[in-house]
Design a protein around this motif. Structure first.
Motif, PDB file in Angstrom:
ATOM      1  N   GLY A 159       0.798  -1.217   0.000  1.00 20.98           N
ATOM      2  CA  GLY A 159       0.000   0.000   0.000  1.00 20.98           C
ATOM      3  C   GLY A 159       0.827   1.263   0.000  1.00 20.98           C
ATOM      4  O   GLY A 159       0.294   2.363  -0.193  1.00 20.98           O
ATOM      5  N   GLY A 160       2.130   1.122   0.213  1.00 20.40           N
ATOM      6  CA  GLY A 160       3.018   2.275   0.280  1.00 20.40           C
ATOM      7  C   GLY A 160       3.543   2.693  -1.077  1.00 20.40           C
ATOM      8  O   GLY A 160       3.297   2.057  -2.105  1.00 20.40           O
ATOM      9  N   VAL A 161       4.310   3.787  -1.076  1.00 22.26           N
ATOM     10  CA  VAL A 161       4.772   4.432  -2.305  1.00 22.26           C
ATOM     11  C   VAL A 161       6.292   4.566  -2.307  1.00 22.26           C
ATOM     12  O   VAL A 161       6.901   4.921  -1.294  1.00 22.26           O
ATOM     13  CB  VAL A 161       4.132   5.838  -2.441  1.00 22.26           C
ATOM     14  N   LEU A 162       6.891   4.280  -3.459  1.00 23.05           N
ATOM     15  CA  LEU A 162       8.283   4.624  -3.725  1.00 23.05           C
ATOM     16  C   LEU A 162       8.293   5.872  -4.583  1.00 23.05           C
ATOM     17  O   LEU A 162       7.649   5.911  -5.637  1.00 23.05           O
ATOM     18  CB  LEU A 162       8.999   3.491  -4.458  1.00 23.05           C
ATOM     19  N   LEU A 163       9.008   6.889  -4.149  1.00 25.79           N
ATOM     20  CA  LEU A 163       9.177   8.119  -4.922  1.00 25.79           C
ATOM     21  C   LEU A 163      10.660   8.311  -5.195  1.00 25.79           C
ATOM     22  O   LEU A 163      11.440   8.570  -4.286  1.00 25.79           O
ATOM     23  CB  LEU A 163       8.620   9.323  -4.162  1.00 25.79           C
ATOM     24  N   LEU A 164      11.029   8.164  -6.452  1.00 23.07           N
ATOM     25  CA  LEU A 164      12.425   8.302  -6.882  1.00 23.07           C
ATOM     26  C   LEU A 164      12.509   9.449  -7.881  1.00 23.07           C
ATOM     27  O   LEU A 164      11.817   9.436  -8.904  1.00 23.07           O
ATOM     28  CB  LEU A 164      12.912   6.995  -7.516  1.00 23.07           C
ATOM     29  N   VAL A 165      13.332  10.431  -7.566  1.00 20.39           N
ATOM     30  CA  VAL A 165      13.476  11.617  -8.410  1.00 20.39           C
ATOM     31  C   VAL A 165      14.944  11.798  -8.762  1.00 20.39           C
ATOM     32  O   VAL A 165      15.818  11.661  -7.896  1.00 20.39           O
ATOM     33  CB  VAL A 165      12.947  12.879  -7.689  1.00 20.39           C
ATOM     34  N   HIS A 166      15.191  12.092 -10.049  1.00 21.38           N
ATOM     35  CA  HIS A 166      16.579  12.334 -10.463  1.00 21.38           C
ATOM     36  C   HIS A 166      16.627  13.426 -11.515  1.00 21.38           C
ATOM     37  O   HIS A 166      15.597  13.819 -12.069  1.00 21.38           O
ATOM     38  CB  HIS A 166      17.225  11.056 -10.996  1.00 21.38           C
ATOM     39  N   HIS A 167      17.838  13.912 -11.769  1.00 23.15           N
ATOM     40  CA  HIS A 167      18.039  14.949 -12.766  1.00 23.15           C
ATOM     41  C   HIS A 167      17.933  14.350 -14.166  1.00 23.15           C
ATOM     42  O   HIS A 167      18.652  13.396 -14.493  1.00 23.15           O
ATOM     43  CB  HIS A 167      19.410  15.601 -12.597  1.00 23.15           C
ATOM     44  N   ALA A 168      17.067  14.897 -14.989  1.00 21.23           N
ATOM     45  CA  ALA A 168      16.907  14.407 -16.354  1.00 21.23           C
ATOM     46  C   ALA A 168      18.169  14.672 -17.164  1.00 21.23           C
ATOM     47  O   ALA A 168      18.800  15.721 -17.038  1.00 21.23           O
ATOM     48  CB  ALA A 168      15.712  15.084 -17.016  1.00 21.23           C
ATOM     49  N   GLY A 169      18.526  13.692 -17.976  1.00 27.63           N
ATOM     50  CA  GLY A 169      19.654  13.842 -18.889  1.00 27.63           C
ATOM     51  C   GLY A 169      20.987  13.378 -18.348  1.00 27.63           C
ATOM     52  O   GLY A 169      21.899  13.087 -19.134  1.00 27.63           O
ATOM     53  N   MET A 170      21.116  13.270 -17.036  1.00 24.26           N
ATOM     54  CA  MET A 170      22.408  12.859 -16.480  1.00 24.26           C
ATOM     55  C   MET A 170      22.744  11.423 -16.845  1.00 24.26           C
ATOM     56  O   MET A 170      23.922  11.068 -16.977  1.00 24.26           O
ATOM     57  CB  MET A 170      22.411  13.023 -14.969  1.00 24.26           C
ATOM     58  N   ASP A 171      21.711  10.597 -17.020  1.00 30.46           N
ATOM     59  CA  ASP A 171      21.950   9.185 -17.317  1.00 30.46           C
ATOM     60  C   ASP A 171      22.537   8.967 -18.702  1.00 30.46           C
ATOM     61  O   ASP A 171      23.064   7.894 -18.998  1.00 30.46           O
ATOM     62  CB  ASP A 171      20.664   8.380 -17.150  1.00 30.46           C
ATOM     63  N   THR A 172      22.457   9.982 -19.565  1.00 29.83           N
ATOM     64  CA  THR A 172      22.991   9.855 -20.926  1.00 29.83           C
ATOM     65  C   THR A 172      24.301  10.608 -21.127  1.00 29.83           C
ATOM     66  O   THR A 172      24.839  10.620 -22.224  1.00 29.83           O
ATOM     67  CB  THR A 172      21.952  10.361 -21.949  1.00 29.83           C
ATOM     68  N   HIS A 173      24.807  11.237 -20.066  1.00 30.38           N
ATOM     69  CA  HIS A 173      26.076  11.952 -20.182  1.00 30.38           C
ATOM     70  C   HIS A 173      27.220  10.979 -20.468  1.00 30.38           C
ATOM     71  O   HIS A 173      27.189   9.813 -20.077  1.00 30.38           O
ATOM     72  CB  HIS A 173      26.394  12.697 -18.890  1.00 30.38           C
ATOM     73  N   GLN A 174      28.237  11.496 -21.125  1.00 28.95           N
ATOM     74  CA  GLN A 174      29.462  10.737 -21.314  1.00 28.95           C
ATOM     75  C   GLN A 174      30.334  10.867 -20.068  1.00 28.95           C
ATOM     76  O   GLN A 174      30.256  11.865 -19.344  1.00 28.95           O
ATOM     77  CB  GLN A 174      30.229  11.258 -22.538  1.00 28.95           C
ATOM     78  N   PRO A 175      31.159   9.867 -19.783  1.00 30.18           N
ATOM     79  CA  PRO A 175      32.106  10.009 -18.665  1.00 30.18           C
ATOM     80  C   PRO A 175      32.941  11.271 -18.835  1.00 30.18           C
ATOM     81  O   PRO A 175      33.302  11.649 -19.954  1.00 30.18           O
ATOM     82  CB  PRO A 175      32.968   8.751 -18.778  1.00 30.18           C
ATOM     83  N   ASP A 176      33.222  11.958 -17.721  1.00 27.99           N
ATOM     84  CA  ASP A 176      33.986  13.198 -17.830  1.00 27.99           C
ATOM     85  C   ASP A 176      35.254  13.135 -16.981  1.00 27.99           C
ATOM     86  O   ASP A 176      35.525  12.149 -16.296  1.00 27.99           O
ATOM     87  CB  ASP A 176      33.120  14.411 -17.447  1.00 27.99           C
ATOM     88  N   ASP A 177      36.025  14.210 -17.035  1.00 30.82           N
ATOM     89  CA  ASP A 177      37.324  14.242 -16.377  1.00 30.82           C
ATOM     90  C   ASP A 177      37.217  14.215 -14.858  1.00 30.82           C
ATOM     91  O   ASP A 177      38.184  13.898 -14.158  1.00 30.82           O
ATOM     92  CB  ASP A 177      38.104  15.490 -16.803  1.00 30.82           C
ATOM     93  N   SER A 178      36.050  14.547 -14.324  1.00 28.03           N
ATOM     94  CA  SER A 178      35.877  14.541 -12.873  1.00 28.03           C
ATOM     95  C   SER A 178      35.733  13.128 -12.313  1.00 28.03           C
ATOM     96  O   SER A 178      35.746  12.931 -11.101  1.00 28.03           O
ATOM     97  CB  SER A 178      34.636  15.353 -12.493  1.00 28.03           C
ATOM     98  N   GLY A 179      35.567  12.147 -13.198  1.00 29.57           N
ATOM     99  CA  GLY A 179      35.381  10.774 -12.765  1.00 29.57           C
ATOM    100  C   GLY A 179      33.939  10.323 -12.783  1.00 29.57           C
ATOM    101  O   GLY A 179      33.645   9.164 -12.482  1.00 29.57           O
ATOM    102  N   PHE A 180      33.019  11.239 -13.143  1.00 26.18           N
ATOM    103  CA  PHE A 180      31.606  10.873 -13.190  1.00 26.18           C
ATOM    104  C   PHE A 180      31.321  10.050 -14.440  1.00 26.18           C
ATOM    105  O   PHE A 180      31.603  10.465 -15.561  1.00 26.18           O
ATOM    106  CB  PHE A 180      30.720  12.120 -13.204  1.00 26.18           C
ATOM    107  N   ASP A 181      30.760   8.864 -14.235  1.00 23.51           N
ATOM    108  CA  ASP A 181      30.328   7.997 -15.330  1.00 23.51           C
ATOM    109  C   ASP A 181      28.910   7.553 -15.010  1.00 23.51           C
ATOM    110  O   ASP A 181      28.683   6.855 -14.010  1.00 23.51           O
ATOM    111  CB  ASP A 181      31.257   6.789 -15.445  1.00 23.51           C
TER     112      ASP A 181
END
Length: 232
Positions: A159-181
């Motif tokens: 009966g409960g709810v999962l609410l998951l929110v994220h920034h749109a577009g980040m999932d399609t970014h290329q790996p960058d020099d900061s180490g984010f993949d």
């Protein structure tokens, strides 16, 4: 990192649903992950805006207060806002620096919150125990066994709810020099892919972000919002 007394100041008087941080600030999780996030928070006196996330405010408006798990509570703005709204709040955070600030924020607001100093997959949460599991822009690491995704789902009560929110577009970014993949992290579509007939998807969309002024992440303009209700 807060000591045991400070970390438990805001715990409700009734027996908690989950263990509060123990004396000496015991942490459950990867020490390297904790150290990484402690460094990020320590670099600024305040990392976030101090106000609740807009998507959370919008989606919770139609829900009756119950037991909520705030995953990745940061400096505590969402947890405090939920507690003020009558929710029974358990808040989980990797960073001890952030958690100490969150405890102080709740103390100043005079609201009870249960605090867990742990990574989501190491928190030993009681299964199927929360009427709302809120994860606002979480940095959950992806693993072959989908441990983080499954931990989110497992915490939701029937009966409960999962609410998951994220920034749109980040999932399609290329790996960058900061180490984010983006391939290293969990995105809403990965959680949605695990939903079976025990779940009803109520919202699965991209929408303009209602952003608190100031704080890191204010430059993001759109949200991915996944809201799913556990039927049984």
């Amino acid at each position: 990192m807060a000591d045991g007394r400070r970390m438990t100041d805001n715990i409700a008087a009734e027996p908690p649903a989950v263990d509060a941080p123990s004396p000496a600030g015991t942490y459950a999780g990867d020490p390297a992950l904790r150290a990484e996030w402690d460094t990020r928070y320590a670099d600024r006196q305040q990392l976030w805006s101090g106000r609740p996330n807009g998507a959370l405010v919008a989606e919770v408006a139609s829900l009756a207060p119950g037991r909520v798990l705030d995953v990745g509570c940061g400096e505590g703005a969402d947890a405090v806002w939920l507690a003020r709204g009558g929710w029974d709040v358990t808040a989980l955070e990797v960073s001890g620096v952030a958690l100490e600030r969150a405890v102080g924020h709740a103390r100043d607001a005079d609201v009870p919150v249960r605090w867990i100093h742990a990574a989501l997959t190491d928190a030993a949460l009681p299964p199927a125990s929360f009427d709302l599991v809120s994860a606002q822009y979480p940095a959950l690491l992806r693993t072959p066994d989908a441990a983080s995704e499954r931990a989110l789902l497992a915490a939701v009560a029937p009966g409960g709810v999962l609410l998951l929110v994220h920034h749109a577009g980040m999932d399609t970014h290329q790996p960058d020099d900061s180490g984010f993949d983006p391939a290293d992290y969990v995105w809403p579509a990965m959680v949605a892919a695990l939903l079976d007939d025990d779940w009803e998807v109520e919202v699965d969309e991209q929408r303009p972000r209602v952003s608190p002024e100031g704080g890191a992440g204010a430059h993001h303009t759109d949200d991915l919002v996944l809201r799913a209700r556990r039927l049984r």
